[in-house]
Design a protein around this motif. Structure first.
Motif, short mmCIF file in Angstrom:
data_model
loop_
_atom_site.label_atom_id
_atom_site.label_comp_id
_atom_site.label_asym_id
_atom_site.label_seq_id
_atom_site.Cartn_x
_atom_site.Cartn_y
_atom_site.Cartn_z
N ASP A 105 24.52 25.53 37.53
CA ASP A 105 25.57 24.70 36.54
C ASP A 105 25.01 23.42 36.65
O ASP A 105 25.36 22.44 37.54
N ARG A 108 24.77 19.49 34.76
CA ARG A 108 25.42 18.46 33.96
C ARG A 108 24.69 17.32 33.84
O ARG A 108 24.29 16.53 35.13
N TRP A 109 24.56 16.64 32.70
CA TRP A 109 23.98 15.49 32.68
C TRP A 109 24.38 14.78 31.40
O TRP A 109 24.70 15.30 30.36
N LYS A 123 27.58 17.89 22.42
CA LYS A 123 27.49 18.66 23.64
C LYS A 123 26.46 19.86 23.45
O LYS A 123 26.50 20.57 22.34
N THR A 147 24.52 22.91 25.02
CA THR A 147 24.35 23.73 26.33
C THR A 147 23.16 24.79 26.02
O THR A 147 22.91 25.35 25.09
N ARG A 188 25.65 15.20 25.91
CA ARG A 188 26.41 15.74 27.10
C ARG A 188 25.61 17.37 27.32
O ARG A 188 25.94 18.24 26.84
N ARG A 205 24.35 20.31 29.15
CA ARG A 205 24.71 21.33 30.24
C ARG A 205 23.65 22.42 30.30
O ARG A 205 23.11 23.02 29.20
N GLU A 218 33.55 25.90 26.52
CA GLU A 218 33.70 24.26 26.39
C GLU A 218 33.34 23.98 24.97
O GLU A 218 33.42 22.85 24.49
#
Length: 462
Positions: free
Chosen positions: A215, A217-218, A224, A226, A275, A277, A329
């Motif tokens: 997983d 994340r940055w 968002k 993903t 964001r 993921r 999310e």
């Protein structure tokens, strides 16, 4: 290898991109000694055909590379062939025959043609380099090429050196380069984390190659996004064991993970305000006592039960748990990429990335971007009447409906059950070039990543 353009201060060799239709005029404009040389060599400006033209002393004075017929859409990255076919030197595209889009494709193709996978055998580096053409975003093109080369390196590495642990190491290295964060859930901790399908598919492997959910994340602000990539580092087929010929290329079964990591590298290098993921279920589908069996009924993170009719349809299982986790999310967009079905190859062949999208606007953006950046894609249908094919009765879902019909569509419908209600796209890619072509040597290749990158502004507000 970090692909890059040449130093513009180096002495430059003019490089003319020539079509068969424009060849006569280009030859007529050359000095007599060059004109004689070109005519003697029989240069015809075929796609990717290269010719170095010497001066009176024998040094390379200029060069030509063929683009193929002007109106033909049969070839991509033809100008890039010069990176591997021309003598050492620093080249500059001259002549003013290419528009901006063609210059961007030529520049990217040159960097992609410069790729060499030399981990296991010595291979000479490409010594023909290109100065970034005026008017293009050189930094963006270098970032795209670097992401693609990461994808190729990961796919080309054989499974003995690219198991779940090594894939985790590669993700951690990428994260360290870009100040991203990584959490990994290993082995039996997957059960505690309610990721039972990932655990089940990978539990038959040796402990050192055990299953895990990676997983990454940055980014601290923005919409968002993903990305979910299938990370089956080798697929034996499980107890439904593949024949030898079908197993030969299974080191590429983590091509979805490799492609989303290449795309993530592009996004992070370019600093796109997101964001981000990245979820990678990394497993090896092995055969041993704990292997899951045909006929088993398995729980999933989402609570849906899955009947196993074929243990070789394992990719959709590990993706299901990862998609369910990602959907919790409520990202603005979720994308899965996987080397999922042979049915997709039968439908569109190895060159096109077929994809599914839950929203027409997402599909339109991807299709338009794919055409713009020479990354061919094709939308496939979520055909609702086929939903019954993945509903076996004894469980909520069937992982491998019998009959052999609509295999890619039923797999996509299966995944959609886990992806939540938000915008979602799924790519059923091949991840492999079967033969050497301009900008795309034989071996691992990213598919769909450049189209997605170009489409991002239209899919989500950045």
């Amino acid at each position: 290898m970090q692909p890059s353009f040449a130093d513009p201060q180096d002495p430059r060799i003019p490089l003319f991109a020539v079509s068969p239709e424009g060849l006569s005029a280009r030859i007529a404009a050359l000095p007599e000694i060059a004109r004689t040389w070109v005519e003697a060599q029989g240069f015809a400006a075929g796609a990717g055909e290269c010719l170095a033209i010497p001066d009176a002393s024998g040094k390379v004075a200029m060069a030509m590379v063929g683009t193929g017929p002007r109106e033909s859409r049969r070839h991509r990255f033809a100008v890039g062939r010069g990176a591997s076919r021309l003598p050492a030197g620093t080249y500059e595209i001259a002549g003013g025959t290419l528009d901006k889009a063609d210059l961007e494709e030529a520049a990217l193709g040159w960097l992609l043609e410069s790729y060499v996978f030399d981990r296991y055998a010595s291979r000479p580096a490409r010594k023909a380099r290109l100065v970034a053409p005026d008017g293009i975003d050189a930094g963006r093109i270098e970032a795209i090429a670097a992401g693609e080369c990461l994808t190729r390196d990961l796919i080309n590495t054989p499974a003995n050196d690219m198991g779940p642990a090594e894939l985790e190491t590669a993700v951690r290295a990428l994260a360290a380069d870009h100040a991203a964060r990584v959490e990994v859930t290993h082995a039996d901790a997957l059960l505690d984390a309610n990721l039972p399908l990932i655990h089940t598919v990978g539990r038959a492997a040796d402990a050192a190659r055990g299953p895990r959910l990676i997983d990454l994340r940055w980014g601290a602000w923005g919409p968002k996004l993903t990305l979910v990539g299938k990370g089956v580092c080798f697929d034996t087929g499980g107890l439904n064991l593949k024949p030898g010929a079908s197993m030969a290329l299974m080191k590429k079964d983590m091509g979805g993970a490799a492609t989303v990591l290449g795309l993530a590298r592009m996004i992070m290098t370019l600093g796109i305000p997101l964001r981000l993921r990245v979820l990678i279920p990394a497993v090896e589908n092995s055969v041993s006592g704990p292997a899951f069996r045909p006929g088993d009924i398995l729980p999933s993170r989402k609570g849906l039960s899955v009947e196993i009719n074929n243990t070789d349809a394992e990719g959709r299982l590990v993706l299901a748990d990862a998609l369910a986790l990602g959907a919790e999310e409520e990202p603005d967009l979720m994308v899965s990429m996987a080397t999922l079905t042979g049915a997709a190859r039968v439908a569109v062949g190895p060159d096109i990335a077929p994809f599914y999208a839950t929203e027409d606007r997402i599909a339109a953006a991807i299709a338009a971007a794919g055409a713009e950046v020479a990354d061919p894609v094709w939308r496939m249908p979520y055909h609702e009447p086929y939903e019954s094919l993945i509903e076996p009765g004894i469980a909520d879902l069937d992982n491998a409906p019998g009959g052999g019909m609509a295999g890619s569509i039923t797999a996509a419908l299966f995944l959609r059950r886990f992806a939540g209600a938000g915008a979602y796209a799924h790519f059923d890619i091949y991840g492999w070039n079967q033969s050497d072509r301009p900008g795309r040597p034989k071996g691992g290749v990213g598919m769909g990543a450049r189209a997605l990158l170009a489409a991002l502004p239209k899919m989500i507000r950045t």
